[in-house]
Design a protein around this motif. Structure first.
Motif, PDB file in Angstrom:
ATOM      1  N   SER A  62       7.304   2.845  -1.997  1.00  0.00           N
ATOM      2  CA  SER A  62       8.580   3.404  -1.572  1.00  0.00           C
ATOM      3  C   SER A  62       9.495   3.570  -2.778  1.00  0.00           C
ATOM      4  O   SER A  62       9.433   2.800  -3.745  1.00  0.00           O
ATOM      5  N   LYS A  75       0.832  -1.210   0.000  1.00  0.00           N
ATOM      6  CA  LYS A  75       0.000   0.000   0.000  1.00  0.00           C
ATOM      7  C   LYS A  75       0.862   1.254   0.000  1.00  0.00           C
ATOM      8  O   LYS A  75       0.524   2.251  -0.643  1.00  0.00           O
ATOM      9  N   GLU A  76       1.961   1.198   0.712  1.00  0.00           N
ATOM     10  CA  GLU A  76       2.841   2.360   0.786  1.00  0.00           C
ATOM     11  C   GLU A  76       3.972   2.190  -0.224  1.00  0.00           C
ATOM     12  O   GLU A  76       4.880   1.376  -0.055  1.00  0.00           O
TER      13      GLU A  76
END
Length: 345
Positions: A189, A186-187
């Motif tokens: 990077s 979801k995040e």
């Protein structure tokens, strides 16, 4: 003095030959150029060329020595093509090249030595291709690099690029949008800050090397054969076609070994199933008395006795036969003739 030639948007399929050879800036964008051998031959005559724009054409492969004679070239733009393969020596001879734009193509893999000859390169644009990883040389010096829009995989294959981005002074443009597509999280990077454990990668690499070593030790002939059949880098002598390595003599040796094993197996099988042929070879010390030999001996002995004088009786005309039949010779219990003339010592 700058000499500019603008040949954009003219549906050209070849580089025109009527261009002045002292041109310094040549724009051929938005045409149908594929950069064939004839095009490369024409480009070699532009020895004063400083800027070359071949974007928005139909180039699919960059062969070796595509720009080998353009020693003064500083800017090369070949973006917005359909390039999927870049040979290792494609940019050989571009000693002064500073800006290289390869964006918006379909490149899936780049050899780590592709940009080794570009000692003066400062800006490299590789955005919006299909790169998942990129092994870069430590001696590769840049000021700015653009890597956004690629499906980067944040695994051990990306560790070298990440370490280089961290250790060097290069600026990665659009760093926040240059993210990993795998693993899906979801995040999102950045590839520069993604969590990749170097220790885990080293352990995985060591285990892989041990596996390869043990496999080679178990079956070295097969490993050598596979190594001989493995193709080298797809690079032609003239940059127009690929080459495959010549097969060695490993396959001949393997065929000989297989033939020897099969022949030996066949001989062993024949010996087990049909043992009669080698019994004669083993029992060469004695020869068994055959039946026809005893009959011949009986006939000779009968002939000798018949030639001897007969006993006189009441009637001389009817001789009395002493031996009507000689008993056949009976061999010993072991079935062999004993030779008394052989020294017992």
């Amino acid at each position: 003095q700058q000499v500019t030639c603008e040949e954009s948007g003219k549906n050209l399929s070849n580089i025109p030959t009527n261009v002045f050879q002292n041109v310094t800036k040549l724009s051929l964008k938005n045409n149908n150029i594929t950069l064939k051998d004839s095009d490369k031959q024409i480009l070699r005559s532009f020895i004063n060329l400083i800027e070359l724009y071949l974007n928005e054409n139909m180039i699919t492969v960059l062969y070796n020595n595509s720009f080998c004679n353009l020693k003064k070239l500083v800017v090369l733009d070949i973006s917005n093509n359909s390039i999927n393969t870049v040979h290792k020596a494609a940019f050989a001879g571009l000693n002064q090249l500073s800006v290289l734009n390869l964006s918006y193509n379909t490149i899936t893999q780049l050899d780590s030595g592709v940009f080794t000859s570009l000692k003066s390169l400062t800006v490299l644009n590789l955005q919006y291709n299909f790169l998942k990883s990129f092994n870069i040389k430590s001696s590769f010096k840049l000021i700015k690099i653009i890597l956004a829009g690629n499906p980067w995989t944040c695994s051990c294959d990306l560790l070298d690029l990440q370490m280089w981005l961290t250790a060097s002074n290069v600026t990665m443009e659009n760093e926040n949008s240059t993210t990993c597509t795998f693993p899906n999280t979801k995040e999102k990077s950045s590839i520069k800050t993604a969590a990749i454990q170097p220790a885990g990668c080293k352990t995985e690499k060591a285990s892989f090397e041990n596996t390869v070593t043990s496999t080679s030790a178990i079956n070295p002939k097969t490993s050598a054969l596979l190594t001989a059949l493995t193709p080298n880098n797809i690079t032609g002598n003239n940059g127009t076609q690929a080459e495959l390595p010549l097969l060695g003599k490993s396959w001949t040796f393997l065929a000989g070994v297989l033939g020897f094993v099969l022949s030996t197996t066949l001989l062993i099988f024949t010996a087990v199933k049909c043992p009669t042929w080698y019994r004669y070879l083993i029992s060469y010390s004695h020869r068994r008395l055959e039946e026809n030999d005893s009959e011949m001996f009986e006939q000779e002995f009968s002939a000798d006795m018949s030639s001897s004088p007969a006993v006189s009786g009441t009637n001389n005309e009817d001789p009395i036969v002493i031996f009507e039949k000689i008993h056949t010779f009976e061999p010993g219990e072991d079935g062999f003739i004993e030779d008394k003339y052989i020294d017992t010592y």
